[in-house]
Design a protein around this motif. Structure first.
Motif, short mmCIF file in Angstrom:
data_model
loop_
_atom_site.label_atom_id
_atom_site.label_comp_id
_atom_site.label_asym_id
_atom_site.label_seq_id
_atom_site.Cartn_x
_atom_site.Cartn_y
_atom_site.Cartn_z
N LYS A 111 1.01 -0.97 0.02
CA LYS A 111 0.16 0.08 -0.13
C LYS A 111 0.54 0.82 -0.07
O LYS A 111 0.56 2.24 -0.49
CB LYS A 111 -1.23 0.05 1.74
CG LYS A 111 -1.55 1.58 0.90
CD LYS A 111 -2.62 1.23 2.52
CE LYS A 111 -3.84 1.94 2.32
NZ LYS A 111 -3.52 3.97 1.85
N ALA A 112 1.97 1.43 0.82
CA ALA A 112 2.42 2.22 0.86
C ALA A 112 3.64 2.70 -0.52
O ALA A 112 3.11 3.59 -1.45
CB ALA A 112 3.54 2.10 1.59
N ALA A 113 4.18 1.52 -1.60
CA ALA A 113 4.39 1.42 -2.32
C ALA A 113 3.39 1.81 -3.71
O ALA A 113 3.81 3.50 -4.41
CB ALA A 113 4.91 0.23 -3.32
N ALA A 114 2.25 1.81 -3.07
CA ALA A 114 1.10 2.26 -4.55
C ALA A 114 0.93 3.51 -4.07
O ALA A 114 0.70 4.83 -5.20
CB ALA A 114 0.05 1.22 -3.79
N ASP A 115 1.37 4.12 -3.10
CA ASP A 115 0.61 5.35 -2.24
C ASP A 115 1.59 6.16 -3.73
O ASP A 115 1.98 7.28 -3.91
CB ASP A 115 0.49 5.49 -0.81
CG ASP A 115 -0.78 5.00 -0.65
OD1 ASP A 115 -1.21 4.45 -1.43
OD2 ASP A 115 -0.96 4.85 0.76
N LYS A 116 3.34 5.89 -3.26
CA LYS A 116 4.09 6.57 -3.80
C LYS A 116 4.03 6.23 -4.62
O LYS A 116 4.89 7.50 -5.42
CB LYS A 116 5.47 5.78 -2.80
CG LYS A 116 6.72 6.76 -3.60
CD LYS A 116 8.12 5.73 -3.07
CE LYS A 116 9.28 6.56 -2.90
NZ LYS A 116 10.69 5.75 -2.76
N ALA A 117 4.09 5.38 -5.48
CA ALA A 117 3.90 5.03 -7.06
C ALA A 117 3.10 6.29 -7.34
O ALA A 117 2.78 7.16 -8.34
CB ALA A 117 3.56 3.98 -7.53
N LYS A 118 1.54 6.32 -6.90
CA LYS A 118 0.55 7.55 -7.13
C LYS A 118 0.57 8.44 -7.56
O LYS A 118 0.81 9.78 -7.86
CB LYS A 118 -0.93 7.06 -6.43
CG LYS A 118 -1.83 7.74 -6.80
CD LYS A 118 -3.32 7.43 -5.78
CE LYS A 118 -4.67 7.99 -6.14
NZ LYS A 118 -5.64 7.89 -5.29
N THR A 122 1.85 11.58 -9.66
CA THR A 122 0.84 12.86 -10.49
C THR A 122 2.22 13.74 -10.65
O THR A 122 1.64 14.74 -11.57
CB THR A 122 0.71 12.85 -8.90
OG1 THR A 122 -0.86 12.20 -8.88
CG2 THR A 122 -0.10 13.99 -9.23
N LEU A 123 2.96 13.04 -9.88
CA LEU A 123 4.08 14.61 -9.90
C LEU A 123 4.60 14.15 -11.38
O LEU A 123 4.93 15.07 -12.38
CB LEU A 123 5.14 14.35 -9.71
CG LEU A 123 4.99 15.31 -7.76
CD1 LEU A 123 6.22 14.81 -6.99
CD2 LEU A 123 4.79 16.50 -7.55
N ALA A 124 5.33 13.25 -12.58
CA ALA A 124 5.15 12.94 -13.87
C ALA A 124 4.07 13.40 -14.33
O ALA A 124 4.87 14.45 -15.43
CB ALA A 124 5.20 11.87 -14.03
N GLN A 125 2.98 13.28 -13.98
CA GLN A 125 1.93 13.71 -14.85
C GLN A 125 2.42 15.54 -15.54
O GLN A 125 1.66 15.60 -15.93
CB GLN A 125 0.59 13.81 -15.03
CG GLN A 125 -0.49 13.84 -15.70
CD GLN A 125 -0.36 12.89 -17.30
OE1 GLN A 125 -0.08 12.02 -17.34
NE2 GLN A 125 -0.88 13.66 -18.07
N GLN A 126 2.25 15.95 -13.87
CA GLN A 126 2.10 17.86 -13.69
C GLN A 126 2.82 17.71 -14.49
O GLN A 126 3.33 19.01 -15.56
CB GLN A 126 1.79 17.94 -12.22
CG GLN A 126 0.66 17.36 -11.52
CD GLN A 126 0.82 17.72 -10.50
OE1 GLN A 126 1.52 17.72 -9.58
NE2 GLN A 126 -0.47 17.92 -9.55
N GLY A 127 4.23 17.46 -14.45
CA GLY A 127 5.71 17.81 -15.40
C GLY A 127 4.95 18.09 -16.65
O GLY A 127 5.67 18.85 -17.61
N ALA A 128 4.70 16.52 -17.24
CA ALA A 128 4.11 16.42 -18.93
C ALA A 128 3.76 17.18 -19.48
O ALA A 128 3.91 17.75 -20.05
CB ALA A 128 4.09 14.61 -18.53
N ASP A 129 2.52 18.09 -18.37
CA ASP A 129 1.65 18.63 -18.47
C ASP A 129 1.98 19.81 -18.59
O ASP A 129 2.03 20.32 -19.54
CB ASP A 129 -0.14 18.84 -17.75
CG ASP A 129 -0.29 17.53 -17.70
OD1 ASP A 129 -0.23 16.49 -18.40
OD2 ASP A 129 -0.86 17.14 -16.89
N SER A 130 3.33 20.56 -17.76
CA SER A 130 3.70 21.39 -17.77
C SER A 130 4.45 21.99 -18.65
O SER A 130 4.95 22.94 -19.91
CB SER A 130 4.69 22.05 -16.75
OG SER A 130 5.18 23.15 -16.64
#
Length: 141
Positions: A111-118, A122-130
């Motif tokens: 669960k901790a790994a899934a939360d970290k991956a999520k 999200t950060l990678a998606q925000q970076g890609a959008d930016s």
């Protein structure tokens, strides 16, 4: 010993004849009364005080003790069998609890790994959008 006296044990190696406890001299009447008292105690019945009655009561008690010993042996065997089964089941329970605890720990780590991956996604998606916004040409209207 003379009639009315008893053999009094002094130690494992020495005994001597003497009057009944609390008396100064040997007495047949006191010895008979004492024997009667002990026979009544042995038989548990005030009407049964002969030597024959006392011997029968003793034999009955011996038989009762024999039966109780047999029953005890049976219950000790049953206890031992049951205890062995308990030990076996206890070992299985401890193993199951250990597996449960490991499983819970692995689930928490997953669960901790899934939360970290999520969060990273999200950060990678925000970076890609930016990045996409910054390289896009402005549209003229």
């Amino acid at each position: 010993c003379q009639h009315g006296c008893g053999c009094i044990k002094k130690n494992p190696f020495y005994s001597q004849c003497g009057p009944p406890k609390g008396e100064k001299s040997c007495s047949v009447a006191i010895a008979k009364a004492s024997a009667k008292k002990h026979a009544i105690k042995a038989t548990g019945d005030k009407d049964k005080f002969s030597a024959k009655d006392a011997k029968k009561a003793c034999a009955d008690q011996v038989e009762k003790v024999k039966k109780n010993k047999e029953a005890l042996a049976k219950y000790v065997k049953l206890h031992d069998t049951t205890h062995k089964e308990y030990i076996k089941l206890h070992k299985i329970r401890v193993e199951a609890e250990t597996m449960r605890d490991r499983s819970k720990k692995v689930a928490e780590e997953a669960k901790a790994a899934a939360d970290k991956a999520k969060k990273e996604i999200t950060l990678a998606q925000q970076g890609a959008d930016s990045w996409a916004d910054s390289v896009r040409e402005p549209v003229s209207v």
